[in-house]
Design a protein around this motif. Structure first.
Motif, PDB file in Angstrom:
ATOM      1  N   ASN A   3       0.784  -1.282  -0.112  1.00 15.20           N
ATOM      2  CA  ASN A   3       0.187   0.087   0.193  1.00 15.20           C
ATOM      3  C   ASN A   3       0.594   1.403  -0.062  1.00 15.20           C
ATOM      4  OD1 ASN A   3      -2.520  -1.496   0.167  1.00 15.20           O
ATOM      5  ND2 ASN A   3      -2.098  -1.783   2.363  1.00 15.20           N
ATOM      6  N   ILE A   4       2.145   1.218  -0.186  1.00 12.09           N
ATOM      7  CA  ILE A   4       2.954   2.533  -0.277  1.00 12.09           C
ATOM      8  C   ILE A   4       3.669   2.568  -1.165  1.00 12.09           C
ATOM      9  CG2 ILE A   4       2.976   2.736   2.411  1.00 12.09           C
ATOM     10  CD1 ILE A   4       5.672   1.622   2.557  1.00 12.09           C
ATOM     11  N   LEU A   5       3.833   1.762  -2.395  1.00  9.48           N
ATOM     12  CA  LEU A   5       4.416   1.949  -3.272  1.00  9.48           C
ATOM     13  C   LEU A   5       4.443   3.220  -4.133  1.00  9.48           C
ATOM     14  CD1 LEU A   5       4.942  -1.655  -5.103  1.00  9.48           C
ATOM     15  CD2 LEU A   5       6.713  -0.123  -4.275  1.00  9.48           C
ATOM     16  N   ASN A   6       3.043   3.586  -4.378  1.00 11.94           N
ATOM     17  CA  ASN A   6       2.622   4.533  -5.257  1.00 11.94           C
ATOM     18  C   ASN A   6       3.191   6.015  -4.159  1.00 11.94           C
ATOM     19  OD1 ASN A   6       1.337   3.264  -7.051  1.00 11.94           O
ATOM     20  ND2 ASN A   6      -0.505   3.330  -6.170  1.00 11.94           N
ATOM     21  N   ASP A   7       3.205   5.906  -3.086  1.00  8.94           N
ATOM     22  CA  ASP A   7       3.725   6.924  -2.393  1.00  8.94           C
ATOM     23  C   ASP A   7       5.156   7.000  -2.358  1.00  8.94           C
ATOM     24  OD1 ASP A   7       1.399   7.718  -0.499  1.00  8.94           O
ATOM     25  OD2 ASP A   7       1.400   5.517   0.277  1.00  8.94           O
ATOM     26  N   ILE A   8       5.887   5.788  -2.273  1.00 14.41           N
ATOM     27  CA  ILE A   8       7.212   5.789  -2.752  1.00 14.41           C
ATOM     28  C   ILE A   8       7.629   6.536  -3.994  1.00 14.41           C
ATOM     29  CG2 ILE A   8       9.240   4.334  -3.199  1.00 14.41           C
ATOM     30  CD1 ILE A   8       7.958   2.384  -1.291  1.00 14.41           C
ATOM     31  N   LYS A   9       6.658   6.165  -5.297  1.00 13.36           N
ATOM     32  CA  LYS A   9       6.688   6.841  -6.319  1.00 13.36           C
ATOM     33  C   LYS A   9       6.818   8.201  -6.309  1.00 13.36           C
ATOM     34  CE  LYS A   9       5.020   6.127 -11.124  1.00 13.36           C
ATOM     35  NZ  LYS A   9       4.130   5.430 -12.034  1.00 13.36           N
ATOM     36  N   VAL A  10       6.066   8.882  -5.530  1.00 15.83           N
ATOM     37  CA  VAL A  10       5.763  10.379  -5.493  1.00 15.83           C
ATOM     38  C   VAL A  10       7.019  11.007  -4.706  1.00 15.83           C
ATOM     39  CG1 VAL A  10       4.409  12.418  -4.440  1.00 15.83           C
ATOM     40  CG2 VAL A  10       3.314  10.344  -5.591  1.00 15.83           C
ATOM     41  N   ILE A  11       7.488  10.292  -3.555  1.00 12.50           N
ATOM     42  CA  ILE A  11       8.670  10.735  -2.773  1.00 12.50           C
ATOM     43  C   ILE A  11       9.613  10.407  -3.167  1.00 12.50           C
ATOM     44  CG2 ILE A  11       9.302  10.831  -0.279  1.00 12.50           C
ATOM     45  CD1 ILE A  11       6.451  10.080   0.463  1.00 12.50           C
ATOM     46  N   TYR A  12      10.153   9.490  -3.467  1.00 15.27           N
ATOM     47  CA  TYR A  12      11.456   8.782  -3.823  1.00 15.27           C
ATOM     48  C   TYR A  12      11.621   7.930  -5.058  1.00 15.27           C
ATOM     49  CZ  TYR A  12      16.351   7.357  -2.282  1.00 15.27           C
ATOM     50  OH  TYR A  12      17.544   6.960  -1.978  1.00 15.27           O
ATOM     51  N   PRO A  13      11.151   8.615  -6.426  1.00 10.06           N
ATOM     52  CA  PRO A  13      10.888   8.078  -7.499  1.00 10.06           C
ATOM     53  C   PRO A  13      11.875   7.141  -7.842  1.00 10.06           C
ATOM     54  CG  PRO A  13      11.023  10.491  -8.058  1.00 10.06           C
ATOM     55  CD  PRO A  13      11.014  10.167  -6.624  1.00 10.06           C
ATOM     56  N   GLU A  14      13.153   7.481  -7.575  1.00 11.99           N
ATOM     57  CA  GLU A  14      14.618   6.649  -7.972  1.00 11.99           C
ATOM     58  C   GLU A  14      14.497   5.357  -7.190  1.00 11.99           C
ATOM     59  OE1 GLU A  14      15.477  10.897  -8.524  1.00 11.99           O
ATOM     60  OE2 GLU A  14      14.516   9.726  -6.687  1.00 11.99           O
ATOM     61  N   LEU A  15      13.856   5.260  -6.267  1.00 15.47           N
ATOM     62  CA  LEU A  15      13.846   3.916  -5.321  1.00 15.47           C
ATOM     63  C   LEU A  15      12.435   3.365  -5.915  1.00 15.47           C
ATOM     64  CD1 LEU A  15      14.588   2.203  -2.940  1.00 15.47           C
ATOM     65  CD2 LEU A  15      13.061   3.444  -1.272  1.00 15.47           C
ATOM     66  N   TYR A  16      11.574   3.942  -6.159  1.00 17.01           N
ATOM     67  CA  TYR A  16      10.509   3.396  -6.818  1.00 17.01           C
ATOM     68  C   TYR A  16      10.695   2.645  -8.099  1.00 17.01           C
ATOM     69  CZ  TYR A  16       5.853   2.235  -9.399  1.00 17.01           C
ATOM     70  OH  TYR A  16       5.058   1.904 -10.000  1.00 17.01           O
ATOM     71  N   TYR A  17      11.479   3.301  -9.190  1.00 13.74           N
ATOM     72  CA  TYR A  17      11.971   2.501 -10.038  1.00 13.74           C
ATOM     73  C   TYR A  17      12.883   1.529  -9.891  1.00 13.74           C
ATOM     74  CZ  TYR A  17       8.956   5.578 -12.917  1.00 13.74           C
ATOM     75  OH  TYR A  17       7.523   6.158 -13.263  1.00 13.74           O
ATOM     76  N   TYR A  18      14.002   1.818  -8.895  1.00 11.66           N
ATOM     77  CA  TYR A  18      14.605   0.847  -8.849  1.00 11.66           C
ATOM     78  C   TYR A  18      13.886  -0.672  -8.439  1.00 11.66           C
ATOM     79  CZ  TYR A  18      18.264  -1.814  -6.081  1.00 11.66           C
ATOM     80  OH  TYR A  18      19.234  -2.930  -5.406  1.00 11.66           O
ATOM     81  N   LEU A  19      12.786  -0.479  -7.645  1.00 10.45           N
ATOM     82  CA  LEU A  19      12.058  -1.783  -7.368  1.00 10.45           C
ATOM     83  C   LEU A  19      11.026  -2.069  -8.667  1.00 10.45           C
ATOM     84  CD1 LEU A  19      11.191  -0.342  -3.865  1.00 10.45           C
ATOM     85  CD2 LEU A  19      12.570  -2.408  -4.189  1.00 10.45           C
ATOM     86  N   ASP A  20      10.959  -1.447  -9.734  1.00 12.62           N
ATOM     87  CA  ASP A  20       9.879  -1.544 -10.513  1.00 12.62           C
ATOM     88  C   ASP A  20      10.371  -2.410 -11.757  1.00 12.62           C
ATOM     89  OD1 ASP A  20       7.551  -1.505 -12.087  1.00 12.62           O
ATOM     90  OD2 ASP A  20       7.923   0.594 -13.116  1.00 12.62           O
ATOM     91  N   TRP A  21      10.046  -3.708 -11.772  1.00 12.05           N
ATOM     92  CA  TRP A  21      10.425  -4.561 -12.710  1.00 12.05           C
ATOM     93  C   TRP A  21       9.256  -4.863 -13.890  1.00 12.05           C
ATOM     94  CZ3 TRP A  21      15.397  -6.287 -13.828  1.00 12.05           C
ATOM     95  CH2 TRP A  21      16.687  -5.637 -13.280  1.00 12.05           C
ATOM     96  N   ASN A  22       8.307  -4.250 -13.700  1.00 10.27           N
ATOM     97  CA  ASN A  22       7.297  -4.142 -14.531  1.00 10.27           C
ATOM     98  C   ASN A  22       7.360  -3.386 -15.870  1.00 10.27           C
ATOM     99  OD1 ASN A  22       5.537  -5.945 -12.809  1.00 10.27           O
ATOM    100  ND2 ASN A  22       5.223  -4.023 -11.582  1.00 10.27           N
ATOM    101  N   PHE A  23       8.165  -4.136 -16.899  1.00 13.34           N
ATOM    102  CA  PHE A  23       8.364  -3.237 -17.968  1.00 13.34           C
ATOM    103  C   PHE A  23       8.810  -4.207 -19.067  1.00 13.34           C
ATOM    104  CE2 PHE A  23      12.311  -3.453 -15.656  1.00 13.34           C
ATOM    105  CZ  PHE A  23      13.106  -4.062 -16.490  1.00 13.34           C
ATOM    106  N   THR A  24       8.769  -3.865 -20.586  1.00 12.84           N
ATOM    107  CA  THR A  24       8.788  -4.758 -21.574  1.00 12.84           C
ATOM    108  C   THR A  24      10.137  -4.617 -21.977  1.00 12.84           C
ATOM    109  OG1 THR A  24       6.563  -4.345 -22.050  1.00 12.84           O
ATOM    110  CG2 THR A  24       8.061  -5.419 -23.706  1.00 12.84           C
ATOM    111  N   LEU A  25      10.902  -5.586 -22.190  1.00 16.85           N
ATOM    112  CA  LEU A  25      12.071  -5.817 -22.765  1.00 16.85           C
ATOM    113  C   LEU A  25      12.096  -6.040 -24.360  1.00 16.85           C
ATOM    114  CD1 LEU A  25      14.115  -7.883 -19.970  1.00 16.85           C
ATOM    115  CD2 LEU A  25      14.545  -5.759 -20.647  1.00 16.85           C
ATOM    116  N   ASN A  26      13.126  -5.575 -24.982  1.00 16.67           N
ATOM    117  CA  ASN A  26      13.078  -5.728 -26.593  1.00 16.67           C
ATOM    118  C   ASN A  26      13.394  -7.060 -26.901  1.00 16.67           C
ATOM    119  OD1 ASN A  26      13.994  -2.678 -25.945  1.00 16.67           O
ATOM    120  ND2 ASN A  26      12.635  -2.935 -27.867  1.00 16.67           N
TER     121      ASN A  26
END
Length: 790
Positions: free
Chosen positions: A415-438
Motif C-alpha cells: 500500500n505504499i509503493l505509490n507513495d514511494i513513487k511520489v516521494i522517492y521516484p528513484e527508489l520506486y523505479y529501482y524496485l519496478d520490474w514491470n516493463f517490457t524488454l526488447n
C-alpha cells in the motif's frame, strides 16, 4: 494692560511711535511690549519695520552650542540684561514648548521687568489663546500695565513633525523643512513659505508634549519609521514595527524619499524595487527565488518576506506561515523553518505538498536543513499512519532517506509503493520490474531481480532468492540459463557512441532507463532499446574488457571497491551514482548512444547476509569470488570449475562461486567475480534522439463501469504499446499499474466515490489521455436489476 488690535503694519508703526511719546506712567515703567502675529512672514515684516527702531536680539545667541537648549531662567536673565531698545525674536518658539507653569512664569517675569528707559519688543507668533488663558486673564496688573498689540490677520498653519526615532541622515525630506538642531530651530523664522517641518531636535522632543495646537502651529510626534512612512508619504504598510528591523525601515524610507514617492501601496514598492510588471502575475516559487537570490541583501529579503505575509493570495500558504513565525532572515534560517515547522502543525495535505515543492527549490541553493533536529521533531507525528508519515518526507536530506527506509523496513511495501513513487521516484523505479524488454528472457530472472532489489531495500535476504538460486546448484543448471543470454554486441560505427559503464549490473536496469528518460526528456532523447546480456566468467573487468568504446564511466565500480557496504547509506549513494551516470550520458552529443557493461556486483556476499567463512581457498581473488584452478574438475553446490571464455584468457581455468558463499574470507563491501545473476547479467541499452512527431495513443477501457465491491481491477489497452508502464491518476492519487500481456491492469482503491470518475493517463509525466469510468459499489444497482430481469 490694554489690548490694541491692528490690521496693517503701518498701524503698528504708528502705535510704536505713539508709545514712545506716551506720558502714561505704566508705559514708561514697563518696557516689555508683546506683539502677537499669525505667521513667520508677518514676523519678518515686523523685523524689517524694527530695523531703525530697535536692536535685534536673537534667542539663538543665548545657545552655548548648536544642539544645546536653555532654561526659563536663562531666557529671563538674558532679556533682563538688555540695556537698550531691542526686539527679541523668536520667543514664541521657546515658550511654546514650556509646560503651563513655566509658560506663565516666563511671561510674568518679563512683565515684571520695570524702570528701563527703553522698550523691549517681543513679537510672538501664534500662542494668543494660551497667552490669554494662562497669563493675561490671571495677571494681577493687567489693568495697569503696558499695551499688548495683536494683529488681526488670517493665520497660516505650519505642521511640525517631531521625530522620536534615530533618523537616518540619508533619508531625504525633499520639499519639507528639516530642522536638525536648536540653532536651526530658533532661526527658522527667517524663512518664508515653510509649511511642514521635520524636527530632529532632542530637547524639543522632551518638551513636545507641552505644545498645544493653535491657529498657527499644529504638531505631531512620529515615533517610528513606519509612522513616518504613513504620515509623511501617505504610504501605509501593514508590517508590525520591530526595533530590530529598524535598518530595513531606514532603507525603505531612503528608497521612498529618493523618489519622493507619495500615496503608493506596498505592492507598488515591490513591483518597482524588483522590476515586476504586476505582483499578481508571478507565483510563490518565483518570489521565493527572489528571496533566496538576495542572500547578501537582507533588506530585499525583508521586503519579500513581508510581501508574502501581506499578499492576500498567499494568505493560507505554508511559506507565509513559515515567514510569520521566522525570527531571523537568511536562507539557512528559512530552510530550517520550512524543513521543521510542519511537525508542529496539524496534518495538512496542502501544506505538505507545498512544503515538498519548497524544499525541492531550496535544495538548489545548497542550504543547511538543520537535520540534527529532524528525529526529535519527527516524534510529533509518529502517532499518524505510516502512509501519512510518508507525506512529511522528501529525499533532499539523508535523514529523510533513512526515515523512508526505516518506515519501509517496519511496514513493508504493501500500500505504499505509490507513495514511494511520489516521494522517492528513484527508489520506486529501482524496485519496478514491470516493463517490457526488447528480447524475451526467462521469467524467473525478472522475478529474481525483483526480489533481489526488494531485499536490498529491506536489508535482508529473502527465501525466494535462495529458492530461485536452485538454478545455480550445479554447473549444468547454471549453464542452462546462463547461455540463453548473449554477450554484448558492440559495433563501432558512425553516429553510435559507445559508453562502457564499469560494474553496471542488471540490478540497475529499471532505474537507469527511468533516469535516462527523465534527463533526456528536455532534449528529446529516450531509451529505444533495452535487453539483457551476460558477461564472461569470472565476472571481473579483466575478463570482460570492452575494446571498442568512446567513453568509460568508472565511478560505480570505484564506489563499491572503496566503500564498506552500509545499510541504507550504500544503496542511497549508489542510486545517486546512477543518476550522475544518466546525466552524463544524456549530455553526449550523438543521435545514438549504446550503453554496455563488463559485470555487476552483489551485496549478498557479506557476513550480514549469511556469507560466513565456509571454504578455505586461500588464493581466492576478488574477496573470495573466484581463483585460478589447475586441478581436476570439481562439482559443488557452492562453486564450479570451468575454462574461461575470455579471448585473452581462453586457456585458463578457474574455480568460480555459484552462490553468495565465498571461497575464503567474507567481504565487507559489495563484490563481483562469481556466477550469481547479479554478477553475470548486465543491461544493454540504446538511447536515441526522439522522433519529434507527437505520438497519439488510443486508450480503451475493457469496461466502462465497474463495481469495486466485487472487482478492483480495471483493465485497459493502449495503442501503440508504450515502452514503459503508464501512470494513472484519479482524484489526485497515483494508482498502481501492472501489465498482463497487452493489457494494463489498474488497481482501484475501495474508497473511490460512486459515479463517473475521471482517470488521467500519463507517460513520462506527460498526459496522453483519460478515461471516464462509472464506479459502482455494493450489491446490484437499479440498472443491474433491469438488465437481469429484462
Amino acid at each position: 494692560m490694554e489690548i490694541t488690535k491692528f490690521s496693517e503694519l503701518s498701524e503698528l508703526k504708528q502705535m510704536i511711535e505713539d508709545d514712545f511719546n506716551n506720558i502714561n506712567v505704566s508705559a514708561h515703567r514697563f518696557p516689555i511690549r508683546f506683539i502677537f502675529l499669525n505667521s513667520h512672514e508677518e514676523l519678518n515684516e515686523v523685523m524689517d519695520l524694527m530695523i531703525d527702531i530697535a536692536k535685534k536680539v536673537e534667542l539663538s545667541s543665548f545657545l552655548l552650542r548648536d544642539d544645546s537648549w536653555f532654561t526659563p531662567n536663562d531666557v529671563i536673565r538674558n532679556i533682563e540684561d538688555i540695556n537698550e531698545t531691542s526686539v527679541v525674536v523668536p520667543l514664541s518658539e521657546y515658550i511654546r514648548f514650556l509646560d503651563d507653569e513655566k509658560f506663565k512664569m516666563v511671561l510674568s517675569a518679563l512683565a515684571e521687568i520695570e524702570n528701563k528707559p527703553f522698550r523691549i519688543f517681543v513679537p510672538l507668533v501664534g500662542l494668543w489663546e494660551r497667552f490669554e488663558t494662562l497669563f493675561y486673564n490671571n495677571f494681577y496688573r493687567y489693568e495697569n500695565w503696558a499695551p499688548v498689540w495683536k494683529l488681526k490677520s488670517p493665520s497660516k498653519s505650519i505642521k511640525i513633525y517631531q521625530i522620536a526615532f534615530d533618523f537616518n541622515k540619508d533619508i531625504k525630506t525633499n520639499d519639507l523643512k528639516l530642522i536638525s538642531n536648536s540653532r536651526e530651530w530658533f532661526e527658522l523664522w527667517k524663512q518664508d513659505d515653510v509649511d511642514v517641518i521635520i524636527s530632529l531636535i532632542r530637547p524639543l522632543l522632551m518638551n513636545f508634549h507641552n505644545s498645544l495646537p493653535d491657529q498657527t502651529f499644529t504638531q505631531d510626534v512620529i515615533n517610528t519609521p513606519r509612522e513616518y512612512l504613513s504620515k509623511i508619504h501617505g504610504i501605509d504598510v501593514d508590517i508590525a514595527y520591530d526595533e530590530l528591523d529598524k535598518p530595513f525601515w531606514d532603507d525603505l524610507l531612503i528608497y521612498v524619499s529618493n523618489g519622493n514617492k507619495k500615496n503608493i501601496s506596498f505592492n507598488d514598492i515591490i513591483e518597482d524595487k524588483f522590476n515586476i510588471s504586476s505582483v499578481s502575475k508571478i507565483g510563490l516559487d518565483e518570489y521565493l527565488d527572489i528571496y533566496l537570490s538576495n542572500i547578501t541583501n537582507q533588506y530585499n529579503q525583508w521586503l519579500i518576506k513581508n510581501f508574502i505575509i501581506l499578499f492576500k493570495r498567499f494568505d493560507n500558504t505554508y511559506l507565509s506561515h513559515c515567514f510569520k513565525s521566522m525570527e531571523k532572515l537568511g536562507n539557512n534560517n528559512l530552510a530550517r523553518k520550512i524543513f521543521l515547522e510542519i511537525f508542529k502543525l496539524e496534518y495538512s495535505e496542502e501544506f505538505l505538498e507545498e512544503r515538498r515543492l519548497l524544499l525541492v527549490k531550496l535544495n538548489k541553493y545548497d542550504l543547511s536543513f538543520a537535520v540534527n533536529d529532524f528525529e526529535h521533531q519527527f516524534k510529533n507525528i509518529e502517532h499518524l499512519s505510516y502512509k501519512k508519515q510518508f507525506k512529511y518526507l522528501t529525499t533532499i536530506t539523508l535523514v529523510e532517506k533513512d526515515k523512508i527506509f526505516e518506515i519501509i523496513g517496519e511496514n513493508g511495501f504493501d500500500n505504499i509503493l505509490n507513495d514511494i513513487k511520489v516521494i522517492y521516484p528513484e527508489l520506486y523505479y529501482y524496485l519496478d520490474w514491470n516493463f517490457t524488454l526488447n528480447e524475451d528472457v526467462p521469467l524467473w530472472i525478472l522475478n529474481y531481480f525483483k526480489e533481489y532489489n526488494k531485499s536490498k531495500v529491506l536489508n535482508f535476504k529473502s527465501e525466494t532468492i535462495d529458492d530461485l538460486l536452485i538454478k545455480n546448484n550445479n554447473p549444468h543448471k547454471f549453464h542452462e540459463w546462463y547461455y540463453k543470454f548473449s554477450r554484448p554486441s558492440i559495433i563501432k560505427e558512425d553516429n553510435n557512441y559507445i559508453v562502457w559503464v564499469d560494474a553496471l549490473g542488471l540490478e540497475w536496469l529499471p532505474l537507469l532507463v527511468y533516469s535516462l528518460n527523465q534527463y533526456g526528456k528536455s532534449i528529446n532523447k529516450s531509451v529505444k532499446f533495452k535487453t539483457i546480456n551476460s558477461v564472461n566468467l569470472p565476472s571481473a573487468t579483466e575478463y570482460n574488457k570492452v575494446t571498442e568504446f568512446d567513453l568509460k564511466i568508472s565511478n560505480l565500480d570505484e564506489y563499491i571497491h572503496k566503500n564498506t557496504y552500509t545499510y541504507p547509506k550504500s544503496l542511497q549513494e549508489e542510486i545517486e551514482v546512477i543518476k550522475e551516470i544518466s546525466r552524463a550520458i544524456v549530455k553526449i552529443d550523438s543521435p545514438k548512444v549504446t550503453i554496455v557493461s563488463d559485470h555487476g556486483f552483489s551485496y549478498l556476499c557479506t557476513k550480514h547476509f549469511g556469507g560466513y567463512k565456509k571454504h578455505k581457498f586461500k588464493n581466492a581473488k576478488h574477496e573470495g569470488r573466484y581463483l585460478n584452478w589447475d586441478k581436476e574438475d570439481v562439482i559443488d553446490e557452492d562453486y564450479m570449475s570451468m575454462k574461461s571464455e575470455s579471448p585473452v584468457h581462453e586457456n585458463e581455468r578457474y574455480l568460480i562461486t555459484l552462490k553468495h558463499i565465498g571461497l575464503y574470507n567474507t567481504p565487507s563491501h559489495e563484490v563481483h567475480g562469481g556466477a550469481t545473476p547479479e554478477e553475470v547479467l548486465v543491461p544493454y541499452i540504446v538511447l536515441e534522439d526522439d522522433d519529434r512527431t507527437l505520438v497519439e495513443y488510443e486508450i480503451i477501457a475493457l469496461d466502462s463501469s465497474i463495481n469495486i465491491s466485487k472487482d478492483t481491477q480495471l483493465r485497459m489497452i493502449m495503442s501503440p504499446q508504450p515502452h514503459s508502464l503508464p501512470i494513472v491518476i484519479c482524484n489526485n492519487e497515483v494508482l498502481s499499474v501492472s501489465k498482463d500481456n497487452n493489457q494494463f491492469i489498474i488497481q482501484l482503491n475501495s474508497n473511490l466515490n460512486k459515479g463517473l470518475q475521471k482517470f488521467i493517463i500519463k507517460l513520462d509525466d506527460e498526459e496522453v489521455g483519460e478515461l471516464e469510468i462509472n464506479i459502482k459499489k455494493g450489491g446490484m444497482e437499479e440498472e443491474d436489476y433491469g438488465a437481469l430481469f429484462g
